[in-house]
Design a protein around this motif. Sequence first.
Motif, PDB file in Angstrom:
ATOM      1  N   ARG A  19      38.059  44.875  45.828  1.00 38.15           N
ATOM      2  CA  ARG A  19      39.095  44.922  44.990  1.00 38.15           C
ATOM      3  C   ARG A  19      38.684  42.640  44.064  1.00 38.15           C
ATOM      4  O   ARG A  19      38.675  42.203  44.542  1.00 38.15           O
ATOM      5  N   LEU A  20      38.717  43.122  43.291  1.00 40.54           N
ATOM      6  CA  LEU A  20      37.881  41.651  42.334  1.00 40.54           C
ATOM      7  C   LEU A  20      39.909  41.309  41.798  1.00 40.54           C
ATOM      8  O   LEU A  20      40.147  41.636  41.759  1.00 40.54           O
ATOM      9  N   SER A  21      40.128  39.853  42.307  1.00 42.41           N
ATOM     10  CA  SER A  21      41.028  39.110  41.595  1.00 42.41           C
ATOM     11  C   SER A  21      41.090  38.100  39.760  1.00 42.41           C
ATOM     12  O   SER A  21      39.888  37.674  40.456  1.00 42.41           O
ATOM     13  N   CYS A  22      42.140  37.711  39.460  1.00 42.88           N
ATOM     14  CA  CYS A  22      41.973  36.690  38.389  1.00 42.88           C
ATOM     15  C   CYS A  22      43.162  36.047  38.611  1.00 42.88           C
ATOM     16  O   CYS A  22      44.158  36.178  37.837  1.00 42.88           O
ATOM     17  N   ALA A  23      42.835  34.770  38.632  1.00 43.10           N
ATOM     18  CA  ALA A  23      44.884  33.608  38.244  1.00 43.10           C
ATOM     19  C   ALA A  23      44.177  33.618  37.445  1.00 43.10           C
ATOM     20  O   ALA A  23      43.382  32.520  36.515  1.00 43.10           O
ATOM     21  N   ALA A  24      45.140  33.439  36.996  1.00 45.77           N
ATOM     22  CA  ALA A  24      45.788  32.244  35.393  1.00 45.77           C
ATOM     23  C   ALA A  24      46.889  31.350  35.567  1.00 45.77           C
ATOM     24  O   ALA A  24      47.486  31.280  36.333  1.00 45.77           O
ATOM     25  N   SER A  25      46.608  30.541  33.898  1.00 49.79           N
ATOM     26  CA  SER A  25      47.418  29.535  34.533  1.00 49.79           C
ATOM     27  C   SER A  25      47.358  28.485  33.050  1.00 49.79           C
ATOM     28  O   SER A  25      46.279  29.023  32.801  1.00 49.79           O
ATOM     29  N   GLY A  26      48.312  28.029  32.511  1.00 47.54           N
ATOM     30  CA  GLY A  26      48.107  27.627  31.847  1.00 47.54           C
ATOM     31  C   GLY A  26      49.082  27.494  30.294  1.00 47.54           C
ATOM     32  O   GLY A  26      49.635  27.033  29.700  1.00 47.54           O
ATOM     33  N   ARG A  27      49.283  29.256  30.767  1.00 50.26           N
ATOM     34  CA  ARG A  27      50.619  29.799  29.262  1.00 50.26           C
ATOM     35  C   ARG A  27      51.044  30.537  30.305  1.00 50.26           C
ATOM     36  O   ARG A  27      51.060  31.403  31.652  1.00 50.26           O
ATOM     37  N   THR A  28      52.234  31.712  29.879  1.00 54.34           N
ATOM     38  CA  THR A  28      53.462  32.446  30.652  1.00 54.34           C
ATOM     39  C   THR A  28      52.862  33.393  30.316  1.00 54.34           C
ATOM     40  O   THR A  28      52.412  33.969  29.479  1.00 54.34           O
ATOM     41  N   LYS A  65      36.730  55.400  34.989  1.00 51.62           N
ATOM     42  CA  LYS A  65      38.281  56.149  34.751  1.00 51.62           C
ATOM     43  C   LYS A  65      37.783  57.287  36.000  1.00 51.62           C
ATOM     44  O   LYS A  65      37.038  57.725  36.898  1.00 51.62           O
ATOM     45  N   GLY A  66      39.454  56.708  37.361  1.00 58.38           N
ATOM     46  CA  GLY A  66      38.877  57.618  38.784  1.00 58.38           C
ATOM     47  C   GLY A  66      38.500  57.434  39.261  1.00 58.38           C
ATOM     48  O   GLY A  66      38.515  57.204  40.978  1.00 58.38           O
ATOM     49  N   ARG A  67      37.778  55.850  39.335  1.00 59.41           N
ATOM     50  CA  ARG A  67      36.951  54.972  40.435  1.00 59.41           C
ATOM     51  C   ARG A  67      37.987  53.504  40.127  1.00 59.41           C
ATOM     52  O   ARG A  67      37.797  52.996  41.416  1.00 59.41           O
ATOM     53  N   PHE A  68      38.000  53.079  39.219  1.00 62.67           N
ATOM     54  CA  PHE A  68      38.752  52.088  39.059  1.00 62.67           C
ATOM     55  C   PHE A  68      40.107  51.971  38.818  1.00 62.67           C
ATOM     56  O   PHE A  68      40.573  53.379  37.980  1.00 62.67           O
ATOM     57  N   THR A  69      40.925  51.089  39.479  1.00 56.87           N
ATOM     58  CA  THR A  69      41.876  51.306  39.086  1.00 56.87           C
ATOM     59  C   THR A  69      42.301  48.888  38.904  1.00 56.87           C
ATOM     60  O   THR A  69      42.467  48.614  39.163  1.00 56.87           O
ATOM     61  N   ILE A  70      43.147  49.058  37.195  1.00 59.81           N
ATOM     62  CA  ILE A  70      43.815  47.887  36.947  1.00 59.81           C
ATOM     63  C   ILE A  70      44.570  47.723  37.445  1.00 59.81           C
ATOM     64  O   ILE A  70      45.894  48.682  37.056  1.00 59.81           O
ATOM     65  N   SER A  71      45.455  46.399  37.509  1.00 58.50           N
ATOM     66  CA  SER A  71      47.295  46.375  38.117  1.00 58.50           C
ATOM     67  C   SER A  71      47.088  44.805  38.283  1.00 58.50           C
ATOM     68  O   SER A  71      46.328  43.804  37.322  1.00 58.50           O
ATOM     69  N   ARG A  72      48.456  44.042  38.121  1.00 56.13           N
ATOM     70  CA  ARG A  72      48.661  42.956  37.195  1.00 56.13           C
ATOM     71  C   ARG A  72      50.192  42.520  38.124  1.00 56.13           C
ATOM     72  O   ARG A  72      50.552  43.481  38.763  1.00 56.13           O
ATOM     73  N   LYS A  76      52.800  36.444  40.066  1.00 54.51           N
ATOM     74  CA  LYS A  76      50.944  35.508  40.451  1.00 54.51           C
ATOM     75  C   LYS A  76      50.949  35.093  40.022  1.00 54.51           C
ATOM     76  O   LYS A  76      49.470  34.587  39.925  1.00 54.51           O
ATOM     77  N   SER A  77      50.954  35.610  38.908  1.00 49.49           N
ATOM     78  CA  SER A  77      50.056  35.699  37.356  1.00 49.49           C
ATOM     79  C   SER A  77      48.639  35.970  37.788  1.00 49.49           C
ATOM     80  O   SER A  77      47.586  35.055  37.439  1.00 49.49           O
ATOM     81  N   ALA A  78      49.123  37.182  37.931  1.00 47.11           N
ATOM     82  CA  ALA A  78      46.756  37.733  37.812  1.00 47.11           C
ATOM     83  C   ALA A  78      47.196  39.147  37.914  1.00 47.11           C
ATOM     84  O   ALA A  78      47.942  39.753  37.561  1.00 47.11           O
ATOM     85  N   VAL A  79      45.456  38.980  38.116  1.00 52.22           N
ATOM     86  CA  VAL A  79      45.416  40.901  37.575  1.00 52.22           C
ATOM     87  C   VAL A  79      44.269  41.527  38.332  1.00 52.22           C
ATOM     88  O   VAL A  79      43.404  40.281  38.526  1.00 52.22           O
ATOM     89  N   TYR A  80      44.253  42.384  39.154  1.00 53.47           N
ATOM     90  CA  TYR A  80      42.936  42.370  39.901  1.00 53.47           C
ATOM     91  C   TYR A  80      42.649  44.484  39.207  1.00 53.47           C
ATOM     92  O   TYR A  80      43.381  44.688  38.361  1.00 53.47           O
ATOM     93  N   LEU A  81      41.484  44.279  40.153  1.00 56.89           N
ATOM     94  CA  LEU A  81      40.113  45.683  39.534  1.00 56.89           C
ATOM     95  C   LEU A  81      40.588  46.199  40.981  1.00 56.89           C
ATOM     96  O   LEU A  81      38.880  45.183  41.559  1.00 56.89           O
ATOM     97  N   GLN A  82      40.522  47.243  41.666  1.00 57.39           N
ATOM     98  CA  GLN A  82      40.344  48.088  42.663  1.00 57.39           C
ATOM     99  C   GLN A  82      39.542  48.777  41.554  1.00 57.39           C
ATOM    100  O   GLN A  82      38.656  49.648  40.936  1.00 57.39           O
ATOM    101  N   MET A  83      37.916  48.336  42.725  1.00 53.69           N
ATOM    102  CA  MET A  83      36.709  49.166  42.733  1.00 53.69           C
ATOM    103  C   MET A  83      36.600  50.209  43.823  1.00 53.69           C
ATOM    104  O   MET A  83      35.598  49.202  44.568  1.00 53.69           O
ATOM    105  N   ASN A  84      36.276  51.561  43.544  1.00 49.58           N
ATOM    106  CA  ASN A  84      36.113  52.253  44.772  1.00 49.58           C
ATOM    107  C   ASN A  84      34.813  53.071  44.406  1.00 49.58           C
ATOM    108  O   ASN A  84      34.558  53.083  42.864  1.00 49.58           O
ATOM    109  N   SER A  85      34.108  54.303  45.262  1.00 47.25           N
ATOM    110  CA  SER A  85      33.015  54.542  44.698  1.00 47.25           C
ATOM    111  C   SER A  85      31.413  53.609  43.791  1.00 47.25           C
ATOM    112  O   SER A  85      31.142  54.880  43.020  1.00 47.25           O
TER     113      SER A  85
END
Length: 126
Positions: A19-28, A65-72, A76-85
């Motif tokens: 599971r990858l995370s991306c933390a953002a700062s500097g704007r809305t 498709k079917g393996r990865f899921t992006i969410s935000r 928390k000003s963050a976006v995620y990438l869940q990577m399976n299989s």
Amino acid sequence: QVQLVESGGGLVQAGGSLRLSCAASGRTFSNYAMAWFRQAPGKEREFVAAISWNGGRIYYVDSVKGRFTISRDNAKSAVYLQMNSLTPEDTAVYYCATDPLRYRNVVGPAVQYGDWGRGTQVTVSS
């Protein structure tokens, strides 16, 4: 302008998950779409997934498709990438990026993203 910091990369066996995370700062953060890209050795940078400012629109490259899921999580000003299989073909440096245009309704590889993180390495062993 926005600063982005990716985390969560590492070494995993084929079939495993990360599971990858991306933390953002500097704007809305909540006003902008976000995306994930990756670049493998000897290959061009590849679009992976994107999510609109409110999470209502999502786009994936066919190979994930079917393996990865992006969410935000806008709180928390963050976006995620869940990577399976995961497979060895997923080995790459993964980057997150922000859309410079507020409230864009269409997300995908055609968007020109303005700010990029430094990347996090994902290595999948066979």
